[in-house]
Motif scaffolding. Structure first.
Motif, PDB file in Angstrom:
ATOM      1  N   LEU A   1      -2.651 -12.256 -21.810  1.00 26.26           N
ATOM      2  CA  LEU A   1      -1.491 -11.875 -21.016  1.00 26.26           C
ATOM      3  C   LEU A   1      -0.863 -10.591 -21.543  1.00 26.26           C
ATOM      4  CD1 LEU A   1       0.480 -12.628 -18.748  1.00 26.26           C
ATOM      5  CD2 LEU A   1       1.787 -13.928 -20.448  1.00 26.26           C
ATOM      6  N   ALA A   2      -0.674 -10.511 -22.855  1.00 30.51           N
ATOM      7  CA  ALA A   2      -0.080  -9.310 -23.439  1.00 30.51           C
ATOM      8  C   ALA A   2      -0.938  -8.080 -23.155  1.00 30.51           C
ATOM      9  CB  ALA A   2       0.107  -9.494 -24.943  1.00 30.51           C
ATOM     10  N   ASP A   3      -2.266  -8.256 -23.219  1.00 27.21           N
ATOM     11  CA  ASP A   3      -3.134  -7.104 -22.994  1.00 27.21           C
ATOM     12  C   ASP A   3      -3.060  -6.625 -21.548  1.00 27.21           C
ATOM     13  OD1 ASP A   3      -5.096  -5.296 -24.189  1.00 27.21           O
ATOM     14  OD2 ASP A   3      -6.490  -6.181 -22.772  1.00 27.21           O
TER      15      ASP A   3
ATOM     16  N   LEU B   1       6.675   4.804 -25.235  1.00 20.45           N
ATOM     17  CA  LEU B   1       6.466   3.378 -25.508  1.00 20.45           C
ATOM     18  C   LEU B   1       5.714   3.185 -26.814  1.00 20.45           C
ATOM     19  CD1 LEU B   1       5.229   1.683 -22.207  1.00 20.45           C
ATOM     20  CD2 LEU B   1       7.356   1.201 -23.395  1.00 20.45           C
ATOM     21  N   THR B   2       6.047   2.139 -27.534  1.00 18.18           N
ATOM     22  CA  THR B   2       5.223   1.634 -28.626  1.00 18.18           C
ATOM     23  C   THR B   2       4.642   0.304 -28.165  1.00 18.18           C
ATOM     24  OG1 THR B   2       6.682   2.615 -30.300  1.00 18.18           O
ATOM     25  CG2 THR B   2       5.166   0.903 -31.032  1.00 18.18           C
ATOM     26  N   LEU B   3       3.346   0.287 -27.867  1.00 18.13           N
ATOM     27  CA  LEU B   3       2.682  -0.952 -27.460  1.00 18.13           C
ATOM     28  C   LEU B   3       2.379  -1.790 -28.704  1.00 18.13           C
ATOM     29  CD1 LEU B   3       0.222   0.496 -24.794  1.00 18.13           C
ATOM     30  CD2 LEU B   3       2.397  -0.683 -24.373  1.00 18.13           C
ATOM     31  N   ILE B   4       2.602  -3.088 -28.610  1.00 20.49           N
ATOM     32  CA  ILE B   4       2.460  -3.969 -29.768  1.00 20.49           C
ATOM     33  C   ILE B   4       1.080  -4.625 -29.730  1.00 20.49           C
ATOM     34  CG2 ILE B   4       3.426  -5.948 -30.991  1.00 20.49           C
ATOM     35  CD1 ILE B   4       6.078  -5.335 -29.510  1.00 20.49           C
ATOM     36  N   PRO B   5       0.240  -4.411 -30.736  1.00 22.19           N
ATOM     37  CA  PRO B   5      -1.092  -5.036 -30.739  1.00 22.19           C
ATOM     38  C   PRO B   5      -0.988  -6.530 -31.023  1.00 22.19           C
ATOM     39  CG  PRO B   5      -0.736  -3.842 -32.784  1.00 22.19           C
ATOM     40  CD  PRO B   5       0.446  -3.538 -31.911  1.00 22.19           C
ATOM     41  N   ASP B   6      -2.073  -7.249 -30.725  1.00 23.47           N
ATOM     42  CA  ASP B   6      -2.089  -8.698 -30.910  1.00 23.47           C
ATOM     43  C   ASP B   6      -1.649  -9.111 -32.313  1.00 23.47           C
ATOM     44  OD1 ASP B   6      -3.048  -8.916 -28.325  1.00 23.47           O
ATOM     45  OD2 ASP B   6      -5.142  -9.169 -28.941  1.00 23.47           O
ATOM     46  N   GLN B   7      -2.065  -8.359 -33.306  1.00 28.33           N
ATOM     47  CA  GLN B   7      -1.788  -8.711 -34.698  1.00 28.33           C
ATOM     48  C   GLN B   7      -0.300  -8.858 -34.982  1.00 28.33           C
ATOM     49  OE1 GLN B   7      -3.096  -5.712 -37.432  1.00 28.33           O
ATOM     50  NE2 GLN B   7      -2.566  -6.895 -39.264  1.00 28.33           N
ATOM     51  N   TRP B   8       0.525  -8.071 -34.280  1.00 30.06           N
ATOM     52  CA  TRP B   8       1.959  -8.045 -34.582  1.00 30.06           C
ATOM     53  C   TRP B   8       2.809  -8.679 -33.486  1.00 30.06           C
ATOM     54  CZ3 TRP B   8       1.712  -7.679 -39.389  1.00 30.06           C
ATOM     55  CH2 TRP B   8       0.912  -6.741 -40.036  1.00 30.06           C
ATOM     56  N   LEU B   9       2.196  -9.408 -32.580  1.00 30.57           N
ATOM     57  CA  LEU B   9       2.984 -10.178 -31.625  1.00 30.57           C
ATOM     58  C   LEU B   9       3.718 -11.290 -32.378  1.00 30.57           C
ATOM     59  CD1 LEU B   9       0.398 -10.595 -28.720  1.00 30.57           C
ATOM     60  CD2 LEU B   9       2.378  -9.060 -28.734  1.00 30.57           C
ATOM     61  N   HIS B  10       4.965 -11.516 -32.021  1.00 27.47           N
ATOM     62  CA  HIS B  10       5.756 -12.517 -32.730  1.00 27.47           C
ATOM     63  C   HIS B  10       6.935 -12.956 -31.878  1.00 27.47           C
ATOM     64  CE1 HIS B  10       7.731  -8.648 -33.517  1.00 27.47           C
ATOM     65  NE2 HIS B  10       8.858  -9.341 -33.602  1.00 27.47           N
ATOM     66  N   LEU B  11       7.465 -14.092 -32.218  1.00 27.84           N
ATOM     67  CA  LEU B  11       8.704 -14.582 -31.627  1.00 27.84           C
ATOM     68  C   LEU B  11       9.753 -14.559 -32.724  1.00 27.84           C
ATOM     69  CD1 LEU B  11       8.971 -17.686 -29.280  1.00 27.84           C
ATOM     70  CD2 LEU B  11      10.847 -16.895 -30.716  1.00 27.84           C
TER      71      LEU B  11
ATOM     72  N   GLU C   1      15.863  -2.121 -24.972  1.00 31.37           N
ATOM     73  CA  GLU C   1      15.059  -1.518 -26.035  1.00 31.37           C
ATOM     74  C   GLU C   1      13.617  -1.998 -26.062  1.00 31.37           C
ATOM     75  OE1 GLU C   1      16.833  -1.829 -29.882  1.00 31.37           O
ATOM     76  OE2 GLU C   1      18.682  -0.828 -29.285  1.00 31.37           O
ATOM     77  N   ALA C   2      13.273  -2.991 -25.260  1.00 34.06           N
ATOM     78  CA  ALA C   2      11.925  -3.560 -25.337  1.00 34.06           C
ATOM     79  C   ALA C   2      11.513  -4.145 -24.003  1.00 34.06           C
ATOM     80  CB  ALA C   2      11.868  -4.638 -26.421  1.00 34.06           C
ATOM     81  N   ILE C   3      10.222  -4.334 -23.858  1.00 31.45           N
ATOM     82  CA  ILE C   3       9.645  -5.029 -22.700  1.00 31.45           C
ATOM     83  C   ILE C   3       9.139  -6.359 -23.218  1.00 31.45           C
ATOM     84  CG2 ILE C   3       7.845  -4.960 -20.947  1.00 31.45           C
ATOM     85  CD1 ILE C   3       8.157  -1.881 -21.019  1.00 31.45           C
ATOM     86  N   VAL C   4       9.679  -7.450 -22.670  1.00 28.74           N
ATOM     87  CA  VAL C   4       9.523  -8.750 -23.309  1.00 28.74           C
ATOM     88  C   VAL C   4       9.073  -9.809 -22.325  1.00 28.74           C
ATOM     89  CG1 VAL C   4      11.400  -8.073 -24.863  1.00 28.74           C
ATOM     90  CG2 VAL C   4      11.888  -9.600 -22.941  1.00 28.74           C
ATOM     91  N   MET C   5       8.496 -10.874 -22.880  1.00 32.70           N
ATOM     92  CA  MET C   5       8.114 -12.059 -22.124  1.00 32.70           C
ATOM     93  C   MET C   5       8.966 -13.229 -22.620  1.00 32.70           C
ATOM     94  SD  MET C   5       3.926 -11.701 -22.176  1.00 32.70           S
ATOM     95  CE  MET C   5       3.859 -11.873 -23.977  1.00 32.70           C
ATOM     96  N   PRO C   6       9.937 -13.701 -21.832  1.00 33.49           N
ATOM     97  CA  PRO C   6      10.734 -14.854 -22.263  1.00 33.49           C
ATOM     98  C   PRO C   6       9.876 -16.107 -22.395  1.00 33.49           C
ATOM     99  CG  PRO C   6      11.829 -13.660 -20.483  1.00 33.49           C
ATOM    100  CD  PRO C   6      10.432 -13.121 -20.577  1.00 33.49           C
ATOM    101  N   ALA C   7      10.236 -16.957 -23.338  1.00 30.91           N
ATOM    102  CA  ALA C   7       9.555 -18.233 -23.538  1.00 30.91           C
ATOM    103  C   ALA C   7      10.221 -19.304 -22.688  1.00 30.91           C
ATOM    104  CB  ALA C   7       9.615 -18.638 -25.006  1.00 30.91           C
ATOM    105  N   GLU C   8       9.416 -20.099 -22.006  1.00 34.16           N
ATOM    106  CA  GLU C   8       9.914 -21.188 -21.168  1.00 34.16           C
ATOM    107  C   GLU C   8       9.123 -22.464 -21.445  1.00 34.16           C
ATOM    108  OE1 GLU C   8      12.517 -21.144 -19.411  1.00 34.16           O
ATOM    109  OE2 GLU C   8      12.939 -18.983 -19.327  1.00 34.16           O
TER     110      GLU C   8
ATOM    111  N   VAL D   1       6.175  -7.102 -25.846  1.00 32.39           N
ATOM    112  CA  VAL D   1       4.862  -6.471 -25.703  1.00 32.39           C
ATOM    113  C   VAL D   1       4.932  -4.966 -25.931  1.00 32.39           C
ATOM    114  CG1 VAL D   1       3.933  -8.249 -24.192  1.00 32.39           C
ATOM    115  CG2 VAL D   1       5.099  -6.296 -23.184  1.00 32.39           C
ATOM    116  N   ALA D   2       6.157  -4.400 -25.896  1.00 32.70           N
ATOM    117  CA  ALA D   2       6.312  -2.956 -26.118  1.00 32.70           C
ATOM    118  C   ALA D   2       7.757  -2.678 -26.490  1.00 32.70           C
ATOM    119  CB  ALA D   2       5.935  -2.158 -24.874  1.00 32.70           C
TER     120      ALA D   2
END
Length: 215
Positions: free
Chosen positions: A47-49, A61-71, A116-123, A161-162
């Motif tokens: 999904l992030a990709d 934009l700073t795109l966030i790679p899988d390694q640094w995805l976090h909540l 400041e960011a492009i995000v995916m909320p958790a549900e 994600v960014a």
């Protein structure tokens, strides 16, 4: 507007550079925090990709790679201000409290452009909030309940994600994402990590100091 100030489905109207130096931060300084990290989570990576592909042509934009995805969950303090003994005590308290917190699943799908960011909320958000409250309880046992850092109420769980890197209107980023019709990702949260993090290279990078399993 930050995510916590936006209504469900609402985007910010303007964006700004995420990488301004917040109080206390500087090159070389490290910070203790609790985060949920996502090793071996291919559905989340997918999904992030897809969102990263949709944003790849956008400037600033700073795109966030899988390694640094976090909540992001809960900060503790800078490493030069919190002793090793204090960190150990917090980890011990957290292990004790988290023994009664069950594993759970959340879904990521919707994407929001915040200030400041492009995000995916958790549900749903409720089990993540419960996990954060448990961690705050552990910190409170060591620091004192009225000394736990950060606002308990200003929290809306999400994965970024960014990060935005310039000031301007949010509309171009919203438009770039509107074409995406993506299958949501389901993620099982089975642990939380105590990390030592920095932002020296325009990315939040960390070392895991302790992995605390949920029950």
């Amino acid at each position: 507007m930050s995510l916590v100030d936006l209504a469900p489905g609402q985007h910010a109207s303007r964006v700004r550079d995420h990488w301004w130096w917040r109080p206390g931060w500087r090159i070389g300084r490290r910070f203790y925090a609790f985060h949920v990290t996502f090793e071996e989570q291919p559905d989340l990576y997918r999904l992030a990709d897809n969102y990263r592909v949709g944003l790849a042509a956008m400037p600033a934009l700073t795109l966030i790679p899988d390694q640094w995805l976090h909540l992001t969950m809960q900060g503790i303090g800078f490493t030069d201000q919190v002793s090793d003994a204090t960190v150990t005590a917090i980890v011990d308290e957290a292990r004790d409290i988290l023994a009664d917190v069950p594993e759970f699943e959340v879904e990521f799908g919707e994407v929001i452009v915040t200030d400041e960011a492009i995000v995916m909320p958790a549900e749903p958000a409720a089990p993540v909030r419960h996990l954060r409250a448990a961690v705050r309880g552990a910190i409170g046992r060591v620091f004192g309940e009225d000394q736990v850092p950060e606002n308990a109420d200003r929290f809306r769980p999400h994965v970024s994600v960014a990060y935005l890197t310039a000031d301007g209107p949010a509309a171009p980023y919203v438009e770039a994402l509107q074409a995406a019709k993506l299958e949501p990702a389901r993620v099982r949260i089975s642990h939380i990590d105590l990390i030592e993090m920095h932002r020296d290279r325009y990315m939040y990078e960390w070392t895991v100091l302790a992995r605390l399993p949920l029950s």
